[in-house]
Design a protein around this motif. Structure first.
Motif, short mmCIF file in Angstrom:
data_model
loop_
_atom_site.label_atom_id
_atom_site.label_comp_id
_atom_site.label_asym_id
_atom_site.label_seq_id
_atom_site.Cartn_x
_atom_site.Cartn_y
_atom_site.Cartn_z
N ASN A 159 74.40 -31.55 -5.35
CA ASN A 159 74.24 -32.05 -3.87
C ASN A 159 73.05 -32.49 -3.44
OD1 ASN A 159 76.82 -31.07 -1.99
ND2 ASN A 159 76.74 -29.62 -3.48
N LEU A 160 71.97 -32.05 -3.92
CA LEU A 160 70.74 -32.62 -3.98
C LEU A 160 70.59 -33.98 -4.19
CD1 LEU A 160 67.60 -32.31 -3.41
CD2 LEU A 160 67.25 -31.64 -5.75
N VAL A 161 71.41 -34.31 -5.46
CA VAL A 161 71.40 -35.66 -6.00
C VAL A 161 72.06 -36.55 -5.01
CG1 VAL A 161 72.13 -37.21 -7.80
CG2 VAL A 161 70.85 -34.83 -8.32
N MET A 162 73.36 -35.86 -4.52
CA MET A 162 74.09 -36.64 -3.66
C MET A 162 73.43 -36.93 -2.28
SD MET A 162 77.90 -35.07 -2.25
CE MET A 162 78.65 -35.87 -0.73
N GLY A 163 72.61 -36.05 -1.98
CA GLY A 163 72.10 -36.19 -0.59
C GLY A 163 70.89 -37.31 -0.76
#
Length: 274
Positions: free
Chosen positions: A228-232
């Motif tokens: 989710n960090l990468v998605m963010g």
């Protein structure tokens, strides 16, 4: 690489904040915005992040490995089917309300939903961006989760444990939209706009918002945080460059619908699903 290509790459890596909205210079108003940010995220996704961190610590302290523990997302809320349906709908409504709160506060500050990209001006472009994000993030994201799970860095995430009722697909779809609307409006549209008004640089804002997004997925384990960090980072940069929020909401909804509804349909039929 040509000069034009280098310039285009640089604009993606080191973007410049747009002229609108203008930075807030009044000291009293800046303090009010900072307090507003603390209050908004203190009762919404920031609080969820703190709870998620405690949940991960609790999981790590257990004698059972992470991969042998479960994280359940959409769970029954009542014994009676009708009451359970109403509870699921209220949960989705609460998430939409969180996003609505962010929109309302920006509206009170003089911004409109079209300033965030929540309008119908560019339906074709929005559709293409949605499909592009789905292709770039969706399948690799699932792959990252399964890799993390099999390496023992993530819990076994069960997207749904709802019973086989007629309303289950409806409730899961509304839950998917609620999650997408709350997260993209608050973490992208609202937070990044407010940070622009406070004069925070685009990359610093992007990273901070991405860490926040990852934080409230920590209950899933380290894979949930990293994914989710990468998605963010991707979602935030797309918004910073296109100023279109609908594609992010649509792509996020699509991810969750596939996860929630797909899991409920395939559970028990595919052996490698947690």
């Amino acid at each position: 690489m040509s000069t034009t290509e280098r310039s285009g790459l640089r604009s993606w890596l080191l973007p410049v904040a747009p002229a609108f909205p203008e930075p807030i210079t009044d000291a009293k108003e800046r303090r009010a915005v900072k307090l507003e940010l603390v209050l908004v995220f203190g009762i919404t996704l920031g609080l969820s992040g703190a709870r998620s961190l405690l949940s991960l610590v609790d999981s790590l302290l257990r004698p059972v490995p992470l991969a042998q523990q479960q994280a359940q997302l959409n769970v029954p809320q009542a014994a009676a089917s009708l009451l359970d349906l109403l509870q699921q709908l209220l949960n989705a409504l609460q998430l939409v309300g969180w996003g609505g709160l962010g929109l309302y506060l920006l509206w009170r500050a003089g911004l409109k939903v079209r300033d965030l990209g929540l309008d119908r001006r560019r339906p074709g472009f929005d559709a293409l961006v949605t499909l592009g994000i789905a292709a770039v993030i969706g399948i690799p994201g699932l792959g990252l989760y399964f890799l993390s799970y099999h390496l023992g860095f993530s819990l076994a995430v069960q997207p749904s444990t709802l019973g086989d009722t007629w309303w289950r697909p409806i409730a899961l779809t509304l839950s998917a939209f609620g999650n997408a609307f709350a997260e993209e409006v608050l973490v992208i549209g609202y937070l990044l706009t407010r940070l622009r008004q406070l004069g925070v640089r685009e990359n610093a804002s992007l990273f901070g918002a991405a860490v926040l997004r990852g934080s409230y997925h920590l209950y899933q384990g380290f894979g949930g945080f990293v994914g989710n960090l990468v998605m963010g980072l991707v979602f935030g940069r797309v918004w910073q460059k296109t100023n279109r929020l609908w594609p992010l909401v649509a792509a996020h909804t699509l991810f969750d619908v596939v996860s929630f509804v797909g899991y409920s349909l395939l559970k028990g039929h595919i052996s490698w699903l947690p």
